[in-house]
Design an enzyme around this catalytic site. Structure first.
Site, short mmCIF file in Angstrom:
data_model
loop_
_atom_site.label_atom_id
_atom_site.label_comp_id
_atom_site.label_asym_id
_atom_site.label_seq_id
_atom_site.Cartn_x
_atom_site.Cartn_y
_atom_site.Cartn_z
CG HIS A 152 -1.98 0.88 1.36
ND1 HIS A 152 -1.72 2.25 1.85
CD2 HIS A 152 -3.42 0.93 1.27
CE1 HIS A 152 -2.77 2.83 1.81
NE2 HIS A 152 -3.68 2.05 1.47
CE LYS A 182 -7.44 -0.29 6.45
NZ LYS A 182 -8.19 0.23 5.38
CG ASP A 238 0.60 -2.61 6.17
OD1 ASP A 238 -0.48 -2.91 6.61
OD2 ASP A 238 0.62 -1.79 5.02
CB CYS A 243 -3.65 3.60 -1.53
SG CYS A 243 -4.90 4.63 -1.35
CD GLN A 257 -6.87 -4.42 4.04
OE1 GLN A 257 -7.98 -5.20 4.39
NE2 GLN A 257 -7.17 -3.10 3.60
N1 7TS Z 1 -1.78 -0.75 4.62
C1 7TS Z 1 -2.70 -1.43 4.04
C2 7TS Z 1 -2.42 -3.00 3.49
C3 7TS Z 1 -3.98 -1.19 3.87
O1 7TS Z 1 -4.88 -1.98 3.07
C4 7TS Z 1 -4.33 0.37 4.13
C5 7TS Z 1 -5.63 1.04 3.90
C6 7TS Z 1 -3.34 0.89 4.76
C7 7TS Z 1 -2.21 0.19 5.09
C8 7TS Z 1 -3.64 2.35 5.51
O2 7TS Z 1 -4.33 2.33 6.48
P1 7TS Z 1 -4.99 3.47 7.22
O3 7TS Z 1 -5.89 3.14 8.14
O4 7TS Z 1 -3.86 4.42 7.73
O5 7TS Z 1 -5.56 4.54 6.28
N2 7TS Z 1 -6.42 0.40 2.72
C9 7TS Z 1 -7.33 0.80 2.21
C10 7TS Z 1 -7.97 0.32 1.07
O6 7TS Z 1 -7.77 -0.92 0.55
N3 7TS Z 1 -9.15 0.82 0.71
O7 7TS Z 1 -9.16 2.18 1.36
C11 7TS Z 1 -8.19 1.82 2.45
#
Ligand code: 7TS
Length: 421
Positions: free
Chosen positions: A138, A241, A215, A379, A218
């Protein structure tokens, strides 16, 4: 600890039935309509919906207990502090950390990774050093490292992936050398669904004394994560999440390594003493938690974790695997559909393209049916480039989704096919 291989559990006959209809009643939003149709929410990879217990916990905190934490002698401040710190203990247990002070509250995975790239990076990364990430990251596990490389003159190196969307581990082994100062890899890809063999990656990096950041944005919602079993140095994930409030997240770090790192942000709560001549810093975890945090959010995240563990991560993993297999078969059989991301080990993400139809058109037509999917680059633009597509449509599943919803998704995709001939 649940390894990638073990996530393909089936629900065993002795466990009580996975009662998805009863679970759905815990989520008020799942009862609403969109464009006059019942909402079918297939965008949990972006953010999870929230159960009533989490909504209630946040609103109860503001209605009854609101006060700033760690600084008041008065009753409410102490109460709020206790509730917030209790949430930290729940998170510690959730990922089996050794100590509660290894749990740093952040705004989300993005901030967790930026904390490491800034703090660890400032101390340990110099010109000529190397940072290894993977081709399926990401943006939040790419850009902070690029920024660090720009500042320091370090070099970013990328583990390639195969056509199924799996890391090439042999290539990774070749990349390990004394110049590498950190490895950062995603546990589960948000664009492809691949579950990476992170335990093996960590072992390989550690055999060269290189720390590893995973990371887990997910991964944490889908199967049990055990940071001690993984022996991971840093593990980042997002509270929103995990059925928790937005603006919450976690950085796990091993005590020894966090103790050696300088603070990320300066301000209140992160100090031991301040004078104009010299400031000394607070102990863990406060050293990394400057300013008033998202107190209600942290408490809500604790309740979300209670909720998820009440259902059971193993049962969630088994049920979601059934959903993913069902969806892969059904959607994959529609003429013109190409699934992007066909790794052997996958979790809860189905990315696909449809002949000449742009994913945004797929997303828009499905939206008219009340079906929420994400269309775009997720992203993860380098992943799109690797698969030579501008974007994909992505359905992502949570334990509150049903096979009937996947049937509706399939009907929706057929409709897109019919409209575009
Ligand atoms: N890493 C992964 C693998 C992600 O899927 C996401 C967010 C992030 C980092 C960032 O997370 P945040 O909570 O700091 O924003 N992924 C997604 C997505 O797949 N669609 O919207 C956000």
């Amino acid at each position: 600890m649940q390894t990638a291989q073990e996530t393909k559990l089936t629900i065993n006959d002795e466990s009580p039935k996975f009662d998805v209809e009863s679970i759905r009643r815990d989520f008020p939003i799942l009862g609403r309509e969109v464009h006059g149709r019942p909402l079918i929410y297939l965008d949990s990879a972006a953010t999870y919906q929230k159960p009533q217990v989490v909504i209630d916990a946040v609103s109860r905190y503001y209605a009854e207990d609101n006060a700033n934490i760690h600084r008041g002698v008065h009753y409410l401040s102490q109460l709020a502090t206790r509730e917030y710190e209790d949430a930290r203990v729940k998170i510690k247990r959730f990922i089996n950390a050794a100590e509660s002070h290894e749990i740093i509250f952040t705004r989300g995975t993005t901030e967790s990774i930026n904390l490491v790239s800034n703090s660890f990076g400032r101390k340990y990364i110099k010109e000529g050093d190397e940072i290894i990430i993977s081709a399926m990251e990401h943006h939040s596990n790419i850009v902070p490292w690029q920024m660090l490389c720009e500042q320091t003159g370090a070099r970013l190196r990328v583990i390639p992936i195969n056509d199924a969307g799996e890391l090439l581990i042999d290539e990774f082994i070749q990349m390990l050398n004394p110049r590498v100062k950190i490895v950062g890899v995603v546990h589960v890809s948000n664009a492809l669904g691949t579950i990476n063999p992170v335990k093996r990656i960590i072992e390989l990096a550690h055999s060269h004394d290189i720390p590893v950041l995973i990371d887990g944005a997910q991964a944490a919602p889908h199967f049990k994560v055990d940071v001690q079993d993984l022996d991971v140095d840093f593990y980042a994930f997002s509270g929103h999440k995990l059925c928790g409030p937005t603006g919450t997240g976690v950085l796990y770090g091993k005590t020894a390594i966090l103790n050696e790192m300088p603070p990320f942000m300066g301000g209140g709560d992160m100090i031991a003493s301040v004078s104009f001549e010299k400031t000394t810093y607070n102990t863990l975890p406060h050293k990394f938690e400057a300013g008033t945090p998202h107190i209600a959010g942290g408490i809500g995240l604790g309740v979300a974790i209670d909720y998820l563990t009440g259902i059971g991560l193993d049962r969630i993993a088994a049920y979601e695997n059934e959903l993913l297999e069902y969806a892969t078969e059904l959607i994959g059989a529609i003429p013109g559909v190409k699934i992007i991301g066909t790794a052997r080990e996958k979790a809860s993400v189905l990315s696909f393209t449809l002949d000449t139809v742009h994913p945004h058109d797929i997303g828009t037509i499905l939206d008219q049916e009340g079906i929420a999917v994400r269309a775009g680059h997720h992203c993860a633009q380098p992943v799109m480039k690797r698969f030579a597509v501008p974007a994909t449509a992505r359905a992502s599943f949570a334990f509150y989704n049903t096979k009937e919803e996947i049937d509706k998704l399939a009907e929706g995709v057929q409709k897109v096919t019919a409209i575009f001939g």
